[in-house]
Design an enzyme around this catalytic site. Structure first.
Site: not given
Length: 186
Positions: A39, A77, A152
């Site tokens: 992402h 992910d 992230s």
């Protein structure tokens, strides 16, 4: 980390970048392979992967490096990037199966674009249940080390500085850290 790209002046020769995302990555080989989150590098918009350009800034270096997407997984992910280089600083991988609840953990990243940020906490739980919607089949390390947007893809490391996980998401109703963050085990 992957800091925001500076705006380029408008001219025929300039690269005109539109920043679609911001995150962090972990260099895992000295020749430039980087782990991050899918992402972080592939936005939710329907943009073909071959049209996405990624710029990476390695700590201690002024210039940006262009990165290629080598592979990615929607289920876990995770994305693997590659920059051209040699003798790059790389993370030491830990055996994440040996991580225990209560172990000290440090989350590295660029929360809200503030790079070179480190937060500390513990491993709160090891999960492979339905706590995080969409990640039911993925084992996750839960931590109370503060993780926010921009963390992230960053490293979750142990007391020896070894990579135990890749920061992936937070449980938050307001968008900021509430002490419930998740990392994908190394």
């Amino acid at each position: 980390g992957l800091p925001p790209a500076p705006e380029a002046p408008l001219s025929d020769k300039a690269d005109n970048w539109q920043q679609l995302g911001l995150g962090t990555g972990v260099i895992v080989t000295s020749d430039g392979y980087i782990l991050t989150n899918r992402h972080v590098v592939i936005p939710e918009m329907q943009i073909p992967v071959n049209l996405i350009k990624i710029r990476v800034q390695v700590p201690g270096r002024e210039e940006y490096m262009e990165a290629r997407i080598i592979d990615y997984s929607n289920e876990s992910d995770v994305a693997v990037l590659k920059v051209e280089g040699k003798d790059l600083p790389k993370a030491t991988l830990a055996d994440s199966t040996q991580v225990k609840v209560g172990d000290v953990a440090f989350a590295l990243g660029a929360p809200f674009g503030i790079d070179k940020t480190v937060t500390m906490g513990i491993i709160s739980a090891k999960r492979n249940d339905e706590v995080v919607s969409g990640m039911e089949k993925q084992e996750l390390l839960q931590t109370d080390a503060s993780i926010n947007p921009g963390n992230s893809g960053g490293a979750l490391v142990d007391m020896q500085g070894r990579l135990v996980g890749v920061n992936s998401m937070i449980f938050s109703k307001g968008g900021g850290s509430n002490g419930i963050g998740f990392a994908i085990p190394a």
